[in-house]
Motif scaffolding. Structure first.
Motif, PDB file in Angstrom:
ATOM      1  N   ILE A 185       0.838  -1.204   0.000  1.00  0.00           N
ATOM      2  CA  ILE A 185       0.000   0.000   0.000  1.00  0.00           C
ATOM      3  C   ILE A 185       0.873   1.255   0.000  1.00  0.00           C
ATOM      4  O   ILE A 185       0.614   2.211  -0.748  1.00  0.00           O
ATOM      5  CB  ILE A 185      -0.955  -0.008   1.208  1.00  0.00           C
ATOM      6  CG1 ILE A 185      -1.952  -1.172   1.101  1.00  0.00           C
ATOM      7  CG2 ILE A 185      -1.722   1.313   1.296  1.00  0.00           C
ATOM      8  CD1 ILE A 185      -2.834  -1.360   2.316  1.00  0.00           C
ATOM      9  N   VAL A 224      -6.480  -8.377   1.608  1.00  0.00           N
ATOM     10  CA  VAL A 224      -7.133  -7.093   1.876  1.00  0.00           C
ATOM     11  C   VAL A 224      -8.478  -7.308   2.563  1.00  0.00           C
ATOM     12  O   VAL A 224      -8.831  -6.597   3.511  1.00  0.00           O
ATOM     13  CB  VAL A 224      -7.312  -6.297   0.559  1.00  0.00           C
ATOM     14  CG1 VAL A 224      -8.175  -5.060   0.784  1.00  0.00           C
ATOM     15  CG2 VAL A 224      -5.959  -5.890  -0.008  1.00  0.00           C
ATOM     16  N   LEU A 232      -4.920  -0.848   8.195  1.00  0.00           N
ATOM     17  CA  LEU A 232      -5.205  -0.022   7.021  1.00  0.00           C
ATOM     18  C   LEU A 232      -5.324   1.444   7.400  1.00  0.00           C
ATOM     19  O   LEU A 232      -4.815   2.328   6.692  1.00  0.00           O
ATOM     20  CB  LEU A 232      -6.487  -0.525   6.337  1.00  0.00           C
ATOM     21  CG  LEU A 232      -6.423  -1.957   5.770  1.00  0.00           C
ATOM     22  CD1 LEU A 232      -7.768  -2.358   5.189  1.00  0.00           C
ATOM     23  CD2 LEU A 232      -5.337  -2.074   4.717  1.00  0.00           C
ATOM     24  N   ILE A 273      -2.863   4.554   6.016  1.00  0.00           N
ATOM     25  CA  ILE A 273      -3.469   5.672   5.296  1.00  0.00           C
ATOM     26  C   ILE A 273      -3.206   6.993   6.013  1.00  0.00           C
ATOM     27  O   ILE A 273      -2.845   8.004   5.390  1.00  0.00           O
ATOM     28  CB  ILE A 273      -4.980   5.430   5.128  1.00  0.00           C
ATOM     29  CG1 ILE A 273      -5.216   4.185   4.246  1.00  0.00           C
ATOM     30  CG2 ILE A 273      -5.679   6.643   4.520  1.00  0.00           C
ATOM     31  CD1 ILE A 273      -6.616   3.650   4.296  1.00  0.00           C
ATOM     32  N   LEU A 277      -8.754   5.415  -3.124  1.00  0.00           N
ATOM     33  CA  LEU A 277      -8.447   4.225  -2.324  1.00  0.00           C
ATOM     34  C   LEU A 277      -9.706   3.484  -1.891  1.00  0.00           C
ATOM     35  O   LEU A 277      -9.635   2.352  -1.401  1.00  0.00           O
ATOM     36  CB  LEU A 277      -7.629   4.636  -1.095  1.00  0.00           C
ATOM     37  CG  LEU A 277      -6.935   3.529  -0.296  1.00  0.00           C
ATOM     38  CD1 LEU A 277      -5.998   2.716  -1.186  1.00  0.00           C
ATOM     39  CD2 LEU A 277      -6.157   4.120   0.871  1.00  0.00           C
ATOM     40  N   GLY A 278     -10.879   4.076  -2.120  1.00  0.00           N
ATOM     41  CA  GLY A 278     -12.130   3.435  -1.746  1.00  0.00           C
ATOM     42  C   GLY A 278     -12.270   3.324  -0.239  1.00  0.00           C
ATOM     43  O   GLY A 278     -11.740   4.134   0.519  1.00  0.00           O
ATOM     44  N   GLY A 279     -13.001   2.303   0.195  1.00  0.00           N
ATOM     45  CA  GLY A 279     -13.164   2.062   1.620  1.00  0.00           C
ATOM     46  C   GLY A 279     -14.371   2.760   2.216  1.00  0.00           C
ATOM     47  O   GLY A 279     -14.790   3.816   1.737  1.00  0.00           O
ATOM     48  N   PRO A 320     -12.275  -2.184   3.420  1.00  0.00           N
ATOM     49  CA  PRO A 320     -11.954  -2.055   1.998  1.00  0.00           C
ATOM     50  C   PRO A 320     -13.148  -2.359   1.101  1.00  0.00           C
ATOM     51  O   PRO A 320     -14.046  -3.128   1.456  1.00  0.00           O
ATOM     52  CB  PRO A 320     -10.837  -3.074   1.796  1.00  0.00           C
ATOM     53  CG  PRO A 320     -11.000  -4.060   2.896  1.00  0.00           C
ATOM     54  CD  PRO A 320     -11.553  -3.302   4.062  1.00  0.00           C
ATOM     55  N   GLU A 378     -13.073  -0.837  -4.917  1.00  0.00           N
ATOM     56  CA  GLU A 378     -12.209   0.256  -5.390  1.00  0.00           C
ATOM     57  C   GLU A 378     -10.815   0.171  -4.767  1.00  0.00           C
ATOM     58  O   GLU A 378      -9.819   0.565  -5.392  1.00  0.00           O
ATOM     59  CB  GLU A 378     -12.852   1.599  -5.046  1.00  0.00           C
ATOM     60  CG  GLU A 378     -14.108   1.883  -5.863  1.00  0.00           C
ATOM     61  CD  GLU A 378     -14.852   3.114  -5.384  1.00  0.00           C
ATOM     62  OE1 GLU A 378     -14.734   3.424  -4.175  1.00  0.00           O
ATOM     63  OE2 GLU A 378     -15.526   3.751  -6.202  1.00  0.00           O
ATOM     64  N   THR A 379     -10.731  -0.339  -3.539  1.00  0.00           N
ATOM     65  CA  THR A 379      -9.430  -0.520  -2.894  1.00  0.00           C
ATOM     66  C   THR A 379      -8.577  -1.489  -3.701  1.00  0.00           C
ATOM     67  O   THR A 379      -7.378  -1.267  -3.915  1.00  0.00           O
ATOM     68  CB  THR A 379      -9.614  -1.057  -1.454  1.00  0.00           C
ATOM     69  OG1 THR A 379     -10.581  -0.262  -0.756  1.00  0.00           O
ATOM     70  CG2 THR A 379      -8.299  -1.049  -0.696  1.00  0.00           C
ATOM     71  N   LYS A 432     -18.591  -3.013  -0.485  1.00  0.00           N
ATOM     72  CA  LYS A 432     -17.524  -3.430   0.433  1.00  0.00           C
ATOM     73  C   LYS A 432     -17.181  -4.906   0.260  1.00  0.00           C
ATOM     74  O   LYS A 432     -18.021  -5.716  -0.158  1.00  0.00           O
ATOM     75  CB  LYS A 432     -17.899  -3.136   1.876  1.00  0.00           C
ATOM     76  CG  LYS A 432     -18.977  -4.016   2.467  1.00  0.00           C
ATOM     77  CD  LYS A 432     -19.213  -3.658   3.938  1.00  0.00           C
ATOM     78  CE  LYS A 432     -20.328  -4.524   4.528  1.00  0.00           C
ATOM     79  NZ  LYS A 432     -20.602  -4.178   5.941  1.00  0.00           N
TER      80      LYS A 432
END
Length: 439
Positions: free
Chosen positions: A14, A62, A73, A77, A90-92, A103, A106-107, A155
């Motif tokens: 990451i 993930v 995570l 970040i 990064l999504g989430g 996550p 999109e992550t 998700k």
């Protein structure tokens, strides 16, 4: 840094991807995914044998991260994005109870594919398709996104059972509930306590052989291409002839749990609810491939009717759905019924075995009588078990009820002797229960 090898890899990856995205000079090269066998957590053999690609391992890692290393995570970040603030690429999302970073699809896109790499994005979408290994085994999946939002904003969801396997090395047994209306049945008895006729006994031995060697046949011998997974068998015969005891013993001697399904909680008068209830039950049960026992299965697998109205149509669709789901179950499914003719023919055709449990013959009844009484008591000289076995046609369960009654009579009389009178009175009670006339 973390002491867990696989999560240390995830942290470095990451950080590397973020450095690359912001065109920063990374202090580390792109890390290498460690082999599954070297992961610190317990990885089930099913996943090791699946030979997952590096991308699939990353999806698994993930998705698993919030369950094993809840703050990892967020810490990555926050350390990397202190100057940039929010980073939607990064999504989430945040959960209702768990407030850490969960996550999303999109992550995965951010970690595995560049914005303009359409070919790679298509490949990643397939990881969450219905035919992918993850979905077929119900290990992980992508939750449906809100209406109108991109699919990959959903998700990542890890099966609770697999979360327990990764963390504890095994999944806890599901408890009895509305979502899992089944209970484990066990027995203290052994095979020698079960009295069956020769043909029935032989078929039970064949069934035991499949439980022991079925996996070898399908996988090691390569028959999975030609045979459907699982094994479906019908036990039919009068009540009390040993169907439930046989199911319990099969589990006991093959190391499998036997789940007896509470059909009153599965079958619903509301359209679609029965299918939903059965789907929930099978989804939980098929993680372990234990034995499912549907006693009095006529209520769920009965014959389809001629279509006269909309209710009949849905009832028939319900039976078709049940057939499809039972065929896909990878373990042993036992249906118990008093009458074979009550079961829909579509199910009958797909059974690998149909085993009849008839009422015991006189010789078999004699063995049941001889085995039934406790060793601490004695039979009075007026008791002739041979004569009783020949005269009265009874099931094994009825004989046990009579023995219990006779023993209680002896206890009430403060003695350890069973008299003929006790047994005859017990037989009379059993005949009255069944509406039969005792001669």
């Amino acid at each position: 840094m973390t002491d867990l090898l696989e999560f240390n890899y995830l942290k470095e990856l990451i950080e590397f991807r973020l450095d690359t995205y912001f065109k920063l000079e990374s202090t580390i090269p792109e890390p290498v995914m460690p082999e599954l066998k070297k992961w610190s957590i317990h990885v089930p053999d099913l996943l090791v044998k699946a030979k997952l690609t590096t991308e699939e391992k990353l999806v698994l890692l993930v998705t698993l991260c919030p369950h094993i290393y809840g703050n990892l995570l967020d810490s990555i970040i926050q350390n990397k994005l202190t100057s940039t603030g929010d980073f939607p690429q990064l999504g989430g999302i945040r959960g209702k109870n768990f407030r850490g970073f969960i996550p999303t699809g999109e992550t995965i896109l951010f970690l595995l594919a560049a914005d303009d790499d359409l070919k790679k994005k298509k490949k990643i979408h397939q990881f969450f398709g219905p035919d992918h290994f993850f979905n077929k085994q119900r290990i992980l999946w992508l939750e449906d996104a809100p209406e109108g939002e991109p699919k990959m904003s959903g998700k990542l969801v890890l099966s609770n059972d697999y979360a327990e396997i990764f963390l504890l090395g095994k999944a806890n047994k599901p408890g009895f509930s509305m979502k899992f209306p089944a209970q484990v049945i066990e027995t203290e008895m052994e095979w020698e306590d079960l009295v069956l006729n020769k043909d029935t006994n032989k078929q039970i031995q064949e069934l035991q052989t499949w439980i022991t060697h079925g996996d070898t046949l399908l996988n090691d011998w390569g028959m999975y291409k030609k045979l459907k997974p699982g094994y479906r068998v019908l036990f039919h015969g009068p009540p009390g002839t040993g169907k439930t005891l046989t199911a319990s013993l099969l589990g006991k001697h093959t190391g499998k749990d036997v789940y007896k399904i509470d059909l009153s909680m599965v079958v619903s008068k509301f359209i679609g609810e029965t299918e939903k209830n059965l789907a929930n039950l099978l989804a939980k049960a098929e993680k372990t491939e234990n034995i499912l026992f549907f006693d009095e299965a006529d209520a769920l697998f009965g014959k389809r009717t001629n279509v006269r109205d909309a209710h009949d149509k849905y009832a028939n669709q319900e039976v078709s759905y049940l057939l499809q789901r039972i065929e896909g179950y990878k373990g042993l499914v036992i249906l118990g019924s008093n009458l074979k003719s009550n079961i829909d023919e579509a199910f009958i055709r797909r059974f690998q075995a149909i085993i009849h449990f008839p009422l015991p013959k006189a010789s078999e009844r004699l063995v049941l009588w001889q085995k039934a009484f406790p060793k601490k008591i004695r039979l009075h000289t007026d008791v002739n078990l041979m004569s009783i076995a020949q005269k009265y046609e009874l099931s094994g369960a009825e004989i046990m009820n009579i023995v219990q009654y006779a023993c209680l009579c002896a206890l009430e009389a403060k003695q350890k002797t069973i008299y003929h009178e006790y047994i005859v009175n017990g037989i009379r009670k059993e005949f009255q229960k069944g509406g039969r006339i005792m001669r």
